[in-house]
Scaffold this active site. Structure first.
Site, short mmCIF file in Angstrom:
data_model
loop_
_atom_site.label_atom_id
_atom_site.label_comp_id
_atom_site.label_asym_id
_atom_site.label_seq_id
_atom_site.Cartn_x
_atom_site.Cartn_y
_atom_site.Cartn_z
CE1 TYR A 155 43.97 -5.04 20.68
CE2 TYR A 155 45.59 -3.31 20.30
CZ TYR A 155 44.62 -3.90 21.10
OH TYR A 155 44.30 -3.32 22.29
CG ASP A 205 44.89 0.60 12.69
OD1 ASP A 205 45.64 1.56 12.95
OD2 ASP A 205 44.53 -0.22 13.55
CE LYS A 229 51.45 1.85 18.28
NZ LYS A 229 51.42 1.69 19.75
#
Length: 425
Positions: free
Chosen positions: A142, A236, A264
């Site tokens: 994702y 990623d 994050k």
């Protein structure tokens, strides 16, 4: 839990689905979501004043737990001068320099506000650099909810069994080719048939089909393929960056991607993400080049202050990642032993401060392996653990996180709760 139930019912009247991100709805575990009013260190409290050990940690950013005093201090100081200017600030350059100092293969960075923005922008940049159209992603990975990446996706899309989405045009999806995670032949078959591939994007440590680290040999072969065919490799690291190790997957395998996305941890609990590459690639971005990307809140001073405090503390904290990895390994070993005791099949993984487990017979190396998990059993286990004060991600296909505030006592309490839960099951 009646106040949580009432709060969710009210939210559903005014917010689509009652939540602002699908997995928060607790639909896959069959209960109402908790409404959180406070967090402190390793713990959160809901609006019923129930207290839980929190293994979600805002889905990864909170390396030092909730309300870390250094991050809180940095945010308060920044807020006194204003929350947003839509103009350059010294805080952006300060964080950029700090992040890049240990990444020798990355020259420049650009901040955005979310992981979705970072990966979307990285792919646009790769297409602009290579002048090619198609991309390769991996089933179950994702990378945010932009159209070209919402194909065979993990995370919430996997949770709700919708690997692609309504509203994603076929003309967009046709340019996204899907390979099998940890299967290099599936990649070779795609690149040998198509000369129009701009980039390969991958979570080098997948965290959105549950925790599934890529094999180092697989990533090494990916690097070779990209070099051979003139394809850009995008890692990623929105989740794994500054989490799996200080340098994410690079700190573990030393494999250099052409573009790296962050998120994050670099926001310390505030909305921040970024993408970085060598100068010749990054200089294609407007205003220097023809690849356009922009954002009003990109690099806002609150997020930059929180992010700098977070990564600076992580870099200076001796043995931080070693300690977190020991705790994560202890937790997963405890889960495994408890499951074995009661004859329950369980596969476990941990790397750095990340962990994951699957209710299935065989090891999980890719998305199809993950889908063999017993999600109904996971839902029952989740409910049992929640009743014992353990807050786990409400989906089989998500990753858990250890924070610095946790210790052996907290881990052992969680393992004991797992023993009791498995016994009940």
């Amino acid at each position: 839990m009646k106040n949580n139930k009432k709060a969710f019912e009210e939210a559903c009247e005014f917010i689509a689905g009652g939540v602002d991100s699908p997995v928060r709805a607790f639909a896959s575990v069959g209960t109402n979501p908790l409404f959180i009013k406070q967090g402190k260190g390793a713990y959160i409290a809901d609006i019923e004043d129930n207290v839980y050990i929190d293994y979600v940690q805002s889905w990864g950013p909170l390396l030092f737990g909730h309300c870390d005093k250094d991050i809180e201090k940095a945010c308060k100081k920044a807020l006194k001068n204003g929350s947003s200017f839509g103009a350059p600030t010294l805080a952006e350059t300060k964080l950029a320099k700090f992040i890049l100092q240990d990444w020798d293969h990355l020259d420049k960075i650009r901040f955005v506000s979310s992981g979705t923005e970072a990966t979307m922008s990285a792919i646009r940049l790769a297409r602009g650099y290579t002048k090619k159209d198609k991309i390769i992603k991996f089933e179950g990975c994702y990378h945010g909810h932009s159209d070209s990446l919402l194909v065979s996706a993990g995370s919430g899309a996997a949770t709700f069994n919708t690997p692609s989405s309504l509203g994603v045009l076929e003309d967009v999806a046709k340019n996204t080719l899907v390979a099998i995670y940890n299967d290099i032949d599936s990649v070779k078959n795609l690149v040998e048939k198509d000369t129009n591939i701009a980039c390969i994007i991958i979570e080098p440590i997948a965290g959105n089909m549950g925790l599934v680290p890529a094999k180092i040999e697989f990533l090494q072969e990916l690097r070779k393929i990209c070099d051979q065919y003139g394809i850009l490799l995008i890692f990623d690291e929105v989740m794994s960056g500054f989490r799996a190790s200080y340098l994410g997957s690079f700190g573990i395998n030393q494999i250099k991607a052409d573009i790296v996305t962050f998120g994050k941890v670099i926001g310390g609990g505030m909305p921040a993400a970024a993408f970085a590459a060598r100068a010749e690639i990054m200089d294609l971005l407007s205003p220097l080049g023809g690849v356009y990307q922009a954002g009003t809140l990109s690099g806002n001073p609150l997020a930059m202050a929180a992010g700098y405090a977070n990564v600076k503390k992580a870099r200076a904290y001796e043995n931080l990642y070693e300690n977190l990895e020991k705790l994560g390994s202890r937790l997963m070993q405890g889960f495994k032993e408890a499951a074995n005791e009661y004859g329950i099949a369980l596969q476990v993984n941990s790397i750095g401060s990340m962990f994951g487990f699957f209710f299935c017979e065989n090891p999980v190396y890719n998305y199809q392996d993950a889908l063999k998990s017993d999600t109904k059993l996971f839902a029952k286990f989740h409910t049992q653990m929640l009743s014992k004060g353990i807050y786990l991600a409400p989906s089989q296909f998500e990753t858990g996180f250890i924070c610095e505030c946790m210790d052996k006592k907290i881990i052992d309490k969680t393992i004991q709760a797992a023993h009791e839960s498995f016994k009940a099951l």
